[in-house]
Write a protein that holds these residues in place. Structure first.
Motif, PDB file in Angstrom:
ATOM      1  N   MET A  25      46.626  43.775  32.183  1.00  0.00           N
ATOM      2  CA  MET A  25      45.189  43.963  32.443  1.00  0.00           C
ATOM      3  C   MET A  25      44.659  45.160  31.655  1.00  0.00           C
ATOM      4  O   MET A  25      43.602  45.070  31.017  1.00  0.00           O
ATOM      5  CB  MET A  25      44.955  44.166  33.953  1.00  0.00           C
ATOM      6  CG  MET A  25      43.527  44.492  34.343  1.00  0.00           C
ATOM      7  SD  MET A  25      43.063  46.241  34.119  1.00  0.00           S
ATOM      8  CE  MET A  25      43.723  47.001  35.582  1.00  0.00           C
ATOM      9  N   CYS A  40      38.715  46.033  40.427  1.00  0.00           N
ATOM     10  CA  CYS A  40      39.353  47.059  41.273  1.00  0.00           C
ATOM     11  C   CYS A  40      40.174  48.054  40.464  1.00  0.00           C
ATOM     12  O   CYS A  40      40.759  48.975  41.025  1.00  0.00           O
ATOM     13  CB  CYS A  40      40.204  46.406  42.361  1.00  0.00           C
ATOM     14  SG  CYS A  40      41.802  45.808  41.783  1.00  0.00           S
ATOM     15  N   GLY A  41      40.248  47.851  39.169  1.00  0.00           N
ATOM     16  CA  GLY A  41      40.962  48.811  38.328  1.00  0.00           C
ATOM     17  C   GLY A  41      42.474  48.734  38.437  1.00  0.00           C
ATOM     18  O   GLY A  41      43.176  49.665  38.051  1.00  0.00           O
ATOM     19  N   CYS A  44      45.155  45.587  42.770  1.00  0.00           N
ATOM     20  CA  CYS A  44      45.534  44.293  43.351  1.00  0.00           C
ATOM     21  C   CYS A  44      44.650  43.940  44.547  1.00  0.00           C
ATOM     22  O   CYS A  44      45.111  43.427  45.558  1.00  0.00           O
ATOM     23  CB  CYS A  44      47.011  44.280  43.750  1.00  0.00           C
ATOM     24  SG  CYS A  44      47.679  42.615  43.945  1.00  0.00           S
ATOM     25  N   THR A  45      43.358  44.267  44.438  1.00  0.00           N
ATOM     26  CA  THR A  45      42.449  43.964  45.545  1.00  0.00           C
ATOM     27  C   THR A  45      41.194  43.207  45.106  1.00  0.00           C
ATOM     28  O   THR A  45      40.225  43.135  45.856  1.00  0.00           O
ATOM     29  CB  THR A  45      42.003  45.258  46.265  1.00  0.00           C
ATOM     30  OG1 THR A  45      41.402  46.136  45.302  1.00  0.00           O
ATOM     31  CG2 THR A  45      43.159  45.956  46.940  1.00  0.00           C
ATOM     32  N   CYS A  46      41.191  42.642  43.890  1.00  0.00           N
ATOM     33  CA  CYS A  46      39.963  41.947  43.477  1.00  0.00           C
ATOM     34  C   CYS A  46      40.203  40.551  42.896  1.00  0.00           C
ATOM     35  O   CYS A  46      39.328  39.711  42.944  1.00  0.00           O
ATOM     36  CB  CYS A  46      39.188  42.790  42.455  1.00  0.00           C
ATOM     37  SG  CYS A  46      39.922  42.804  40.802  1.00  0.00           S
ATOM     38  N   ALA A  47      41.351  40.332  42.303  1.00  0.00           N
ATOM     39  CA  ALA A  47      41.692  39.032  41.686  1.00  0.00           C
ATOM     40  C   ALA A  47      40.795  38.661  40.509  1.00  0.00           C
ATOM     41  O   ALA A  47      40.689  37.482  40.167  1.00  0.00           O
ATOM     42  CB  ALA A  47      41.703  37.918  42.731  1.00  0.00           C
ATOM     43  N   CYS A  49      41.316  39.761  37.492  1.00  0.00           N
ATOM     44  CA  CYS A  49      42.126  39.946  36.285  1.00  0.00           C
ATOM     45  C   CYS A  49      43.082  38.769  36.134  1.00  0.00           C
ATOM     46  O   CYS A  49      44.097  38.853  35.465  1.00  0.00           O
ATOM     47  CB  CYS A  49      42.899  41.255  36.350  1.00  0.00           C
ATOM     48  SG  CYS A  49      44.096  41.272  37.717  1.00  0.00           S
ATOM     49  N   LEU A  84      48.092  37.811  38.429  1.00  0.00           N
ATOM     50  CA  LEU A  84      47.089  38.860  38.262  1.00  0.00           C
ATOM     51  C   LEU A  84      47.621  39.779  37.178  1.00  0.00           C
ATOM     52  O   LEU A  84      48.720  40.347  37.307  1.00  0.00           O
ATOM     53  CB  LEU A  84      46.856  39.597  39.572  1.00  0.00           C
ATOM     54  CG  LEU A  84      46.264  38.729  40.685  1.00  0.00           C
ATOM     55  CD1 LEU A  84      46.109  39.542  41.967  1.00  0.00           C
ATOM     56  CD2 LEU A  84      44.924  38.129  40.272  1.00  0.00           C
ATOM     57  N   CYS A  86      47.006  42.649  36.261  1.00  0.00           N
ATOM     58  CA  CYS A  86      47.257  44.064  36.576  1.00  0.00           C
ATOM     59  C   CYS A  86      48.624  44.261  37.201  1.00  0.00           C
ATOM     60  O   CYS A  86      49.071  45.395  37.393  1.00  0.00           O
ATOM     61  CB  CYS A  86      46.176  44.632  37.486  1.00  0.00           C
ATOM     62  SG  CYS A  86      46.189  43.996  39.178  1.00  0.00           S
TER      63      CYS A  86
HETATM   64 FE1  FES Z   1      41.878  43.894  40.582  1.00  0.00          FE
HETATM   65 FE2  FES Z   1      43.981  43.065  39.160  1.00  0.00          FE
HETATM   66  S1  FES Z   1      42.402  44.391  38.554  1.00  0.00           S
HETATM   67  S2  FES Z   1      43.485  42.598  41.201  1.00  0.00           S
END
Ligand code: FES
Length: 106
Positions: A25, A40-41, A44-47, A49, A84, A86
């Motif tokens: 990511m 979310c940078g 692992c809280t936005c999905a 990426c 994901l 990231c």
């Molecule tokens: Fe948010 Fe990967 S950057 S889940």
């Protein structure tokens, strides 16, 4: 540096050089890859990426952790090779990695 290719939904591809220890990511963001949002940078809280790991690389990259799997439920058009980005750490073994960017995130 590790070569990572991002294939866009239209079939065009962008080659990048990822720094070992960074994530796929972060490599995408550094190279302004369209379609990788990463809201979310990397927590692992936005999905947003979400990528599809190319079939040839699926075994080398491996599957998601259970936390990542839970988050993938929120991604668009999830497939067997969804990850994901990231949560994929760049390393020598991934030199030449190909990932496909979904048509949209979220
Ligand atoms: Fe948010 Fe990967 S950057 S889940």
């Amino acid at each position: 540096m590790t070569k990572i290719t991002f294939v866009q939904p239209d079939g065009s591809s962008i080659d990048t050089e990822g720094e070992n220890g960074a994530t796929v990511m972060e490599t995408a963001i550094m190279n302004a890859i369209p379609g990788i949002v990463a809201e979310c940078g990397g927590a692992c809280t936005c999905a947003t990426c979400h990528v599809y790991v190319d079939d040839a690389w699926a075994d080398t990259v491996g599957g998601p952790s259970s936390m990542e799997e839970d988050m993938l439920d929120f991604a668009f058009d999830v497939r067997e090779n969804s990850r994901l980005s990231c949560q994929i750490r760049v390393k020598d073994e991934l030199d030449g990695l190909v990932v496909h960017v979904p048509t949209r995130q979220g």
